[in-house]
Motif scaffolding. Structure first.
Motif, PDB file in Angstrom:
ATOM      1  N   ILE A 247      28.917  66.850  11.660  1.00 11.95           N
ATOM      2  CA  ILE A 247      30.217  67.355  12.102  1.00 11.95           C
ATOM      3  C   ILE A 247      30.043  68.611  12.946  1.00 11.95           C
ATOM      4  CG2 ILE A 247      31.779  66.350  10.394  1.00 11.95           C
ATOM      5  CD1 ILE A 247      31.391  69.143   8.919  1.00 11.95           C
ATOM      6  N   GLU A 248      28.800  68.945  13.162  1.00 12.00           N
ATOM      7  CA  GLU A 248      28.525  70.100  14.009  1.00 12.00           C
ATOM      8  C   GLU A 248      28.254  69.588  15.420  1.00 12.00           C
ATOM      9  OE1 GLU A 248      25.452  73.800  13.833  1.00 12.00           O
ATOM     10  OE2 GLU A 248      25.637  72.523  12.084  1.00 12.00           O
ATOM     11  N   LEU A 249      28.795  70.268  16.399  1.00 11.39           N
ATOM     12  CA  LEU A 249      28.598  69.868  17.775  1.00 11.39           C
ATOM     13  C   LEU A 249      27.531  70.774  18.382  1.00 11.39           C
ATOM     14  CD1 LEU A 249      29.966  67.709  19.541  1.00 11.39           C
ATOM     15  CD2 LEU A 249      31.541  69.457  20.330  1.00 11.39           C
ATOM     16  N   HIS A 250      26.310  70.234  18.496  1.00 13.34           N
ATOM     17  CA  HIS A 250      25.236  71.046  19.061  1.00 13.34           C
ATOM     18  C   HIS A 250      25.324  71.051  20.583  1.00 13.34           C
ATOM     19  CE1 HIS A 250      23.000  71.463  15.297  1.00 13.34           C
ATOM     20  NE2 HIS A 250      23.402  70.231  15.041  1.00 13.34           N
ATOM     21  N   TYR A 251      24.886  72.134  21.173  1.00 14.68           N
ATOM     22  CA  TYR A 251      24.812  72.189  22.634  1.00 14.68           C
ATOM     23  C   TYR A 251      23.531  71.491  23.038  1.00 14.68           C
ATOM     24  CZ  TYR A 251      24.465  74.097  27.381  1.00 14.68           C
ATOM     25  OH  TYR A 251      24.341  74.233  28.738  1.00 14.68           O
ATOM     26  N   CYS A 252      23.701  70.277  23.543  1.00 14.20           N
ATOM     27  CA  CYS A 252      22.558  69.413  23.806  1.00 14.20           C
ATOM     28  C   CYS A 252      22.492  69.151  25.306  1.00 14.20           C
ATOM     29  CB  CYS A 252      22.775  68.130  23.007  1.00 14.20           C
ATOM     30  SG  CYS A 252      21.835  66.739  23.547  1.00 14.20           S
ATOM     31  N   THR A 253      21.328  69.405  25.901  1.00 12.14           N
ATOM     32  CA  THR A 253      21.212  69.279  27.353  1.00 12.14           C
ATOM     33  C   THR A 253      20.589  67.958  27.777  1.00 12.14           C
ATOM     34  OG1 THR A 253      19.137  70.475  27.254  1.00 12.14           O
ATOM     35  CG2 THR A 253      21.084  71.770  27.752  1.00 12.14           C
ATOM     36  N   GLY A 254      20.155  67.167  26.813  1.00 12.39           N
ATOM     37  CA  GLY A 254      19.598  65.864  27.167  1.00 12.39           C
ATOM     38  C   GLY A 254      19.332  65.086  25.903  1.00 12.39           C
ATOM     39  N   ALA A 255      19.406  63.748  25.992  1.00 17.86           N
ATOM     40  CA  ALA A 255      19.070  62.897  24.846  1.00 17.86           C
ATOM     41  C   ALA A 255      18.260  61.727  25.385  1.00 17.86           C
ATOM     42  CB  ALA A 255      20.324  62.408  24.143  1.00 17.86           C
ATOM     43  N   TYR A 256      17.107  61.501  24.798  1.00 10.64           N
ATOM     44  CA  TYR A 256      16.182  60.504  25.330  1.00 10.64           C
ATOM     45  C   TYR A 256      15.763  59.553  24.219  1.00 10.64           C
ATOM     46  CZ  TYR A 256      16.221  64.083  28.879  1.00 10.64           C
ATOM     47  OH  TYR A 256      16.653  64.988  29.814  1.00 10.64           O
ATOM     48  N   ARG A 257      15.768  58.258  24.537  1.00 11.63           N
ATOM     49  CA  ARG A 257      15.339  57.270  23.543  1.00 11.63           C
ATOM     50  C   ARG A 257      13.855  57.457  23.254  1.00 11.63           C
ATOM     51  NH1 ARG A 257      18.985  54.308  26.662  1.00 11.63           N
ATOM     52  NH2 ARG A 257      20.640  53.305  25.472  1.00 11.63           N
ATOM     53  N   ILE A 258      13.463  57.146  22.036  1.00  8.40           N
ATOM     54  CA  ILE A 258      12.070  57.331  21.655  1.00  8.40           C
ATOM     55  C   ILE A 258      11.432  55.994  21.274  1.00  8.40           C
ATOM     56  CG2 ILE A 258      12.428  59.695  20.762  1.00  8.40           C
ATOM     57  CD1 ILE A 258      11.767  57.116  18.208  1.00  8.40           C
ATOM     58  N   SER A 259      10.106  55.996  21.253  1.00  6.40           N
ATOM     59  CA  SER A 259       9.382  54.862  20.697  1.00  6.40           C
ATOM     60  C   SER A 259       8.187  55.424  19.947  1.00  6.40           C
ATOM     61  CB  SER A 259       8.907  53.943  21.828  1.00  6.40           C
ATOM     62  OG  SER A 259       8.308  52.799  21.272  1.00  6.40           O
TER      63      SER A 259
END
Lengths: 439, 646
Positions: B326-338
Motif C-alpha cells: 500500500i506504499e507507493l514507492h518512487y520507482c524510475t524503472g521496472a524490468y522483467r527478470i529471469s
C-alpha cells in the motif's frame, strides 16, 4: 564546491558534474547556468586548452560534456556579441553547447554593459528556461487551474519510428481511479508537484495561495486560500482512500495523481508520468481497455471491496512460474532423476507423482534429442525393481517394469511411444484400485 | 530505444546433420547413489549428451531468458537444417513460447547418424533464415499500417545464430558468402513485394561447436562488416556446458542484459526447520536497471567479476520484507527478470516467494558503508520485476503543503463523499471488444470519461455548499440519478425519495442547512426547504437528457416540490411570454424548460400512473400525496390513497 582564483571552466564543469550526480543521480534533468565574462582563461586549464586536448582523453579524465544527466547548458556572457566576436571566445563557448549534444544556448548583452541590459539578458533566460507550466486539471466538470512543477520534459518514444518529442497536454483529464495496491509502485519517467493556482480574469496568475512576505500578495493569497479548490478535495480523498487518479496527458500517454507526504504534516498532490504508449504497465493491460466498473456484469472489486481485477495475468507464464526443465548443469538433471527415484521407492502411494515426474523428464529428453537418458533411466528403474524389499507392495514391481518398458520404447525415437504429447499412464493392475484410494 | 533493432528478429539455425549425433564427450552422472542404501551396487555408467542435445538445450536456454525478459516484440524463428530446412515456428506471437518450440523439436528428434552426410548441409537452414528475415512480423505490419506514409521508418533488421560443426575457416567463409549472396537475392525479391521486407541489417553469429577434447578446426573472429547489410562473427566453442555458457553470454550481449546477485536471502533448511541459512540468487534483466551505477561509475565497488563470464554482476542485499504494497514507492524503472539458474532451490524459493505476492526491498552496499535501498523485487500477475527505486536526493525538497495553497484554508471539503465517488469511478479492464448500438467499437476508457462527466454535473465540493448531499434521505435518489439509464425500480426509488422529502416538509423536520457565514439561526424552515428543493431540482435537471426515465423523476419532483408564491408568479408570466413566441422557435428550445407541471390535471394523471405502477410492483408502499392534489385524483378509478394535510 571549492572555488578557485583562476578561470578554469573545465574544472568548474567537472565540479557541476560531480555535485549533480552525487545529489540527484543521473536521471533528473538539470539546467546548468554558466555566468562568464567571456574570458576563457590562460594556459593549462583554459577552455582553449581543454578543447584542444578534447580528442586525447581517456576514460579517467573524460571531458565533463556532455553532462551524464539530462541537461541544458545556458552560458550567460557579461559581454556583448561584438566583444566576444573580436576573439575566438564565442566559437569556444559554442563548442561547449555542441559538446553537450546541442542542449543549451548562449546569451549575450544587447548594447553596453549596464545593470539594465544584464537584467534584460537574465529576463530572457527566465522566459526561456523557467516559464512555469500551467495546466487545467479536470475530472468531469470539476476543474482547477494548476501549475505543474518542474516543467514536464518532452519525451521521444522511438527515435526511428516516431522521432517527434511528445509534450503533455495543458488539459490534464482524470479518467478514473485505481487503488495504490493495484497500481503497485509503477515505473515513472518523472514526477511533479501539482500546485493549484488562482488566475484572474485575464488568465494571469494571481498567486499560488502560498503566504508570502509581500503585503499586496498576502491578501490575494488569503482570499485564494479560502476559495474551495478541486485539487485540495482530490488530494484529501486520494490520501484517505489510498488511491491514485489516472490522468490522461495526451494521446496514448497517461500518468497518475496521488498524495505524497513530505513529512508528518506536510503533504502534496503529485503527478507522475508513465512512459507514453498504449500499455505502460503490463499489470493494468491496455489503457484504452480500462472502463468504468458500472459497465461490468458484477462489481470486479466485490460487494465487500475484497477483491480486485488487477493485476492482469499474462497469457504465457514465465519460465520460473511453469516448472521448465533445464539440464545445463548436471545438478539440474540429477535433481529430476532423483525425484523420480524417490517416488519410485514409495510406490504405489506415489503413483501419480511418479508418473508426473517421469513424463516431465520424458518430454524434455525427447525435445533435446537426449534418448540415451531415457535408456539410462529405464535401466535404473529396472534395477530398482530388483532391489525392492520383500515387504514392498506387489504393485510397485508392476509399475516399475511398466515404466521402464515405456521409456525404452520412447528411447527408440521412432515408435508412436516417442510422441511428445503421448504420456505414460500407470499400468492398470488388480491392485491399482486399492492403490488409487491411497493416493 | 529502437523497437525494430536487430533484436526484434532472431533466427536460430541449428545443424541437424549426422555428425551432430556425435557425443560431446562430457559425461553426466545421473545415477547418484543415496547414502544408507544397499552396499555393493555399482552405479550406472554416466551418459553424455550429443552435440545436437547440447546445441538444442543451449539455444532453448537462450530463448527462455529472452522470453522471460522480453515476452513481446522480441521474436525467435527456429530452423533445423539437414537434407533440407525445417522451419519449426513462425514470427507470430502465439508461436513465441518454449512449449511450442520444445514440441516442435521433439517432432524433429535427434539427427540420424546413419543418414548420408553428402545430402545434408547447414546451408539449407541459412538460406531459409534469410528468407524468414524478409517476412514481415505482426509488429512491423502494425507499425507500418499506423505510420501510413512514413511506413519506410519501420526497419527490418535481424540476427542469425547458427550452431554448426564447421570443417575449417574456409568452410566458415563459404557459409558467410552464401548468406551474403542469399540476402542480395532476397532483397531483390522483397523490393517487389508487399508482404516481404528488404533486410537492412543482418548480424550473423556463427558458432562452431565440437566435442570436448578435440582441437578446433575453426578460429574465433570478432564481429566484422562483410557488407553494409551483413556483419559476421565466429565463435569456436567446445560443446557441453561451454556452449551453454557461450549462449548465455550472447543473450546478454544481444538484449542488453545485466546481472544482479541477490545476496543474504534467508532460507529455511529442509532438515533443520529452525535454522536458516543465507543464499545468493543471480538474476538477469535489462541493463537499465543498473543505470544509476553505470552513470555514477559506482559499479566496480559492489560488482564482482565471475569467472568464465564476460560481465560483472552487481550484488544487492535482501532486506527483511515488510508488507508494503500500500506504499507507493518512487520507482524510475521496472524490468522483467529471469533467474540464471531457474530450477535451483534458492532460485525457485525466491521466485515462489515473490509470485505469492510479496515484495522484497534490496539494499545497495556503498563505499562509505552507508546503506541505501535502491531496488525492489515484486511480482505483478505472475511476472517478476526488478524495480529501480530512486535513492538520490529529491529535487522537490520541502515543497509547500497543500494546506498552504489555494483552497487550503477551506476545512469542510466533502472528503468522504469524494472518496465514495472515486470508488464508484474505479477502473477495470474490459478485454473483449464491445460495440455500440451503431456498430462502432466502444472504447472503455471513453466510457470511463463519460461516467465522470455524468457523475460531476452537479457536485458541490464543500459541505456548507450543499444541503441535499448532507441528507441521508436523498441518497437513494442522488446515487442513481447520475446513471446513464434508470430501471423502473430506480425511478420508483427516486419517487419514494421525493415523497419522503415531501413528508419531511409536512412534518417540518429540520434540514442540515449550513449556517456558516450567516448571523443568528439562519433561514427559516420553509426557506430551508425551498433551498433544498432548488438544489435537488438542479441535480435532477442536470440529468434529464440522459433518458426518458430521468425526465419522469423530474416530473415527479416538480409535481411534488413546494414552490414559493413568487416563483409561481414568475412561471405564469413565463408562460404568457411563451405563447407569443414563434412555434418553430419553441420546438428548438430546450424542452425541459417547458415541461412545467403547473397543470394540476397532468399532475393527477402522473400520480395515478405511478400509484398503479407501485401497485403492479406488488409492494405495499405508503404514498403520501399533498392534499392539494386530492380532489384531482379522487375520481380516478382503481386508485386507493391516503391523504394528509389539514
Amino acid at each position: 564546491m571549492d572555488d578557485y582564483d583562476k578561470t578554469c571552466l573545465e574544472s568548474a564543469l567537472v565540479g557541476v558534474c560531480n555535485i549533480v550526480q552525487q545529489e540527484w543521480g543521473g536521471a533528473i534533468p538539470c539546467q546548468v547556468v554558466l555566468v562568464t565574462d567571456g574570458c576563457l582563461g590562460i594556459g593549462r586549464g583554459s577552455l582553449r586548452h581543454s578543447l584542444a586536448t578534447h580528442n586525447q582523453r581517456s576514460e579517467s579524465n573524460r571531458f565533463p560534456l556532455p553532462f551524464p544527466f539530462p541537461s541544458k547548458l545556458y552560458i550567460m556572457c557579461m559581454a556583448n556579441l561584438e566583444e566576444l566576436q573580436s576573439t575566438d571566445s564565442l566559437d569556444c563557448l559554442e563548442r561547449l553547447i555542441d559538446l553537450n549534444n546541442g542542449e543549451g544556448q548562449i546569451f549575450t548583452i544587447d548594447g553596453p554593459l549596464c545593470l539594465k541590459n544584464v537584467q534584460s539578458m537574465f529576463g530572457k533566460l527566465i522566459d526561456l528556461a523557467y516559464t512555469p507550466f500551467h495546466a487545467v486539471l479536470k475530472c468531469g466538470h470539476l476543474t482547477a487551474d494548476v501549475q505543474v512543477f518542474p516543467r514536464p520534459e518532452p519525451f521521444v518514444i522511438d527515435e526511428e519510428i516516431d522521432p517527434i518529442p511528445k509534450v503533455i497536454n495543458t488539459d490534464l483529464e482524470i479518467v478514473g481511479f485505481i487503488d495504490i495496491a493495484d497500481i503497485s509502485s509503477p515505473p515513472v519517467l518523472s514526477r511533479h508537484l501539482v500546485l493549484p493556482i488562482a488566475l484572474n480574469k485575464e488568465g494571469d496568475e494571481v498567486g499560488t495561495g502560498i503566504t508570502d512576505d509581500n503585503e499586496d500578495e498576502n491578501s490575494a493569497n488569503q482570499i485564494a486560500g479560502k476559495i474551495p479548490n478541486f485539487c485540495v478535495l482530490l488530494h484529501g480523498s486520494l490520501k484517505v482512500e489510498g488511491m491514485v487518479a489516472i490522468v490522461q496527458l495526451g494521446p496514448e500517454w497517461h500518468g497518475m495523481l496521488y498524495s505524497q507526504a513530505d513529512s508528518k504534516k506536510k503533504s502534496n498532490l503529485m503527478m507522475s508520468l508513465f512512459e507514453p504508449g498504449p500499455e505502460p504497465l503490463p499489470w493494468l493491460g491496455k489503457m484504452v481497455q480500462l472502463g468504468p466498473i458500472s459497465d461490468a456484469k458484477e462489481n470486479p472489486y466485490g460487494e465487500d471491496d475484497n477483491k480486485s481485477p488487477f493485476p492482469l495475468q499474462p497469457k504465457n507464464k514465465r519460465s520460473y512460474a511453469q516448472n521448465v526443465t533445464v539440464w545445463i548443469k548436471p545438478s539440474g538433471l540429477q535433481t529430476d532423476v532423483q525425484k523420480i527415484l524417490r517416488n519410485a521407492r514409495k510406490l504405489p502411494e506415489k503413483t501419480q507423482t511418479f508418473y508426473k515426474e517421469l513424463n516431465r523428464l520424458r518430454k524434455a529428453a525427447l525435445a533435446f534429442g537426449f534418448l540415451d537418458l531415457l535408456k539410462g533411466v529405464a535401466d535404473m528403474l529396472e534395477r530398482e525393481c530388483t532391489l525392492l524389499p520383500d515387504t514392498a507392495h506387489p504393485d510397485a514391481a508392476f509399475q516399475l517394469t511398466h515404466a521402464a518398458q515405456q521409456l525404452k520404447l520412447a528411447s527408440t525415437g521412432t515408435s508412436e511411444y516417442a510422441g511428445y504429447d503421448h504420456n505414460i499412464t500407470p499400468l492398470q493392475t488388480d491392485f491399482s484400485g486399492s492403490s488409487a484410494e491411497r493416493i | 530505444m529502437k523497437i525494430f533493432s536487430e533484436s526484434h528478429k532472431t533466427v536460430f539455425v541449428v545443424d541437424h546433420c549426422p555428425y551432430m549425433a556425435e557425443s560431446c564427450r562430457q559425461h553426466v552422472e545421473f545415477d547418484m547413489l543415496v547414502k544408507n542404501r544397499t552396499q555393493g551396487i555399482i552405479p550406472l555408467a554416466p551418459i553424455s549428451k550429443s552435440l545436437w542435445t547440447c546445441s538444442v538445450e543451449s539455444s532453448m536456454e537462450y530463448c527462455r531468458i529472452m522470453y522471460d525478459i522480453f515476452p513481446f516484440k522480441k521474436l525467435v524463428n527456429f530452423i533445423v537444417s539437414d537434407s533440407g530446412a525445417h522451419v519449426l515456428n513462425s514470427w507470430t506471437q502465439e508461436d513465441q513460447n518454449l512449449q511450442e518450440l520444445m514440441a516442435a523439436l521433439a517432432a524433429v528428434g535427434p539427427p540420424n547418424p546413419r543418414a548420408d552426410p553428402e545430402c545434408c548441409s547447414i546451408l539449407h537452414g541459412l538460406v531459409a533464415a534469410v528468407e524468414t528475415l524478409c517476412k514481415i512480423t505482426e509488429y512491423q505490419h502494425e507499425a507500418r499500417t499506423l505510420l501510413m506514409e512514413n511506413a519506410e521508418r519501420v526497419g527490418n533488421r535481424g540476427r542469425i545464430i547458427c550452431i554448426t560443426n564447421a570443417k575449417s575457416d574456409s568452410h566458415v567463409r563459404m557459409l558467410e558468402d552464401c548468406v551474403q549472396e542469399t540476402i542480395h537475392e532476397h532483397n531483390k525479391l522483397a523490393a517487389n513485394s508487399d508482404h516481404l521486407m528488404q533486410i537492412q541489417k543482418c548480424e550473423l553469429v556463427l558458432i562452431h561447436t565440437y566435442p570436448v577434447g578435440e582441437d578446433s578446426l575453426v578460429s574465433d573472429r570478432p564481429k566484422k562488416e562483410l557488407s553494409p547489410v551483413l556483419t559476421s562473427e565466429v565463435h569456436s566453442v567446445r560443446a557441453g556446458r561451454h556452449l551453454a555458457t557461450k549462449l548465455n553470454i550472447l543473450v546478454q550481449q544481444h538484449f542488453d542484459l545485466a546481472s544482479t546477485t541477490i545476496t543474504n536471502i534467508p532460507m529455511k533448511e529442509e532438515q533443520h526447520a529452525n535454522t536458516s541459512a543465507n543464499y545468493d540468487v543471480e538474476l538477469l534483466h535489462h541493463k537499465d536497471a543498473h543505470v544509476d551505477f553505470l552513470k555514477s561509475g559506482d559499479n566496480h565497488l559492489s560488482g564482482s567479476s565471475r569467472e568464465g563470464s564476460f560481465k560483472e554482476t552487481i550484488t544487492l542485499k535482501w532486506c527483511t520484507p515488510r508488507t508494503n504494497n500500500i506504499e507507493l514507492h518512487y520507482c524510475t524503472g521496472a524490468y522483467r527478470i529471469s533467474p540464471v539458474d531457474v530450477n535451483s532451490r534458492p532460485s525457485s524459493c525466491l521466485t515462489n516467494f515473490l509470485l505469492n505476492g510479496r515484495s522484497v526491498l534490496l539494499e545497495q552496499p556503498r563505499k562509505s558503508g552507508s546503506k541505501v535501498i535502491s531496488h525492489m523485487l515484486s511480482s505483478h500477475g505472475g511476472e517478476i520485476f526488478l524495480h529501480v527505486l530512486s535513492s538520490s536526493r529529491s529535487i522537490l525538497e520541502d515543497p509547500p503543503s497543500i494546506s498552504e495553497g489555494c483552497g487550503g484554508r477551506v476545512t469542510d471539503y466533502r472528503i468522504t463523499d469524494f472518496g465514495e465517488f472515486m470508488r464508484e469511478n474505479r477502473l477495470t479492464p474490459f478485454l473483449d471488444p464491445r460495440y455500440k448500438i451503431d456498430g462502432s467499437l466502444e472504447i472503455p476508457l471513453e466510457r470511463a470519461k463519460d461516467q465522470l462527466e455524468k457523475h460531476t454535473r452537479y457536485w458541490p465540493m464543500i459541505i456548507s455548499q450543499t444541503t441535499i448531499f448532507n441528507m441521508q434521505a436523498v441518497v437513494p435518489l442522488a446515487s442513481v440519478i447520475v446513471k446513464e439509464s434508470l430501471t423502473e425500480e430506480d425511478v420508483l426509488n427516486c419517487q419514494k425519495t421525493i415523497y419522503n422529502l415531501v413528508d419531511m416538509e409536512r412534518k417540518n423536520d429540520p434540514l442540515p442547512i449550513s449556517t456558516v457565514g450567516t448571523r443568528g439561526k439562519g433561514p427559516k424552515r420553509d426557506e430551508q426547504y425551498r433551498i433544498m428543493w432548488n438544489e435537488l431540482e438542479t441535480l435532477v435537471r442536470a440529468h434529464i437528457n440522459n433518458s426518458e426515465k430521468h425526465q419522469r423523476v423530474l416530473e415527479c419532483l416538480m409535481a411534488c416540490r413546494s414552490k414559493p408564491p413568487e416563483e409561481e408568479e414568475r412561471k405564469k408570466r413565463g408562460r404568457k411570454r411563451e405563447d407569443k413566441e414563434d412555434k418553430s422557435e419553441k420546438a428548438v428550445k430546450d424542452y425541459e424548460q417547458e415541461k412545467s407541471w403547473q397543470d394540476s390535471e397532468r399532475a393527477a394523471e402522473f400520480l395515478t400512473q405511478n400509484c398503479l405502477a407501485l401497485r403492479r410492483g406488488g409492494k405495499s408502499i405508503l404514498i403520501l400525496i399533498p392534499l392539494i392534489f386530492k380532489h384531482e385524483i379522487q375520481d380516478k378509478p382503481g386508485v386507493k390513497f391516503l391523504t394528509y394535510g389539514t
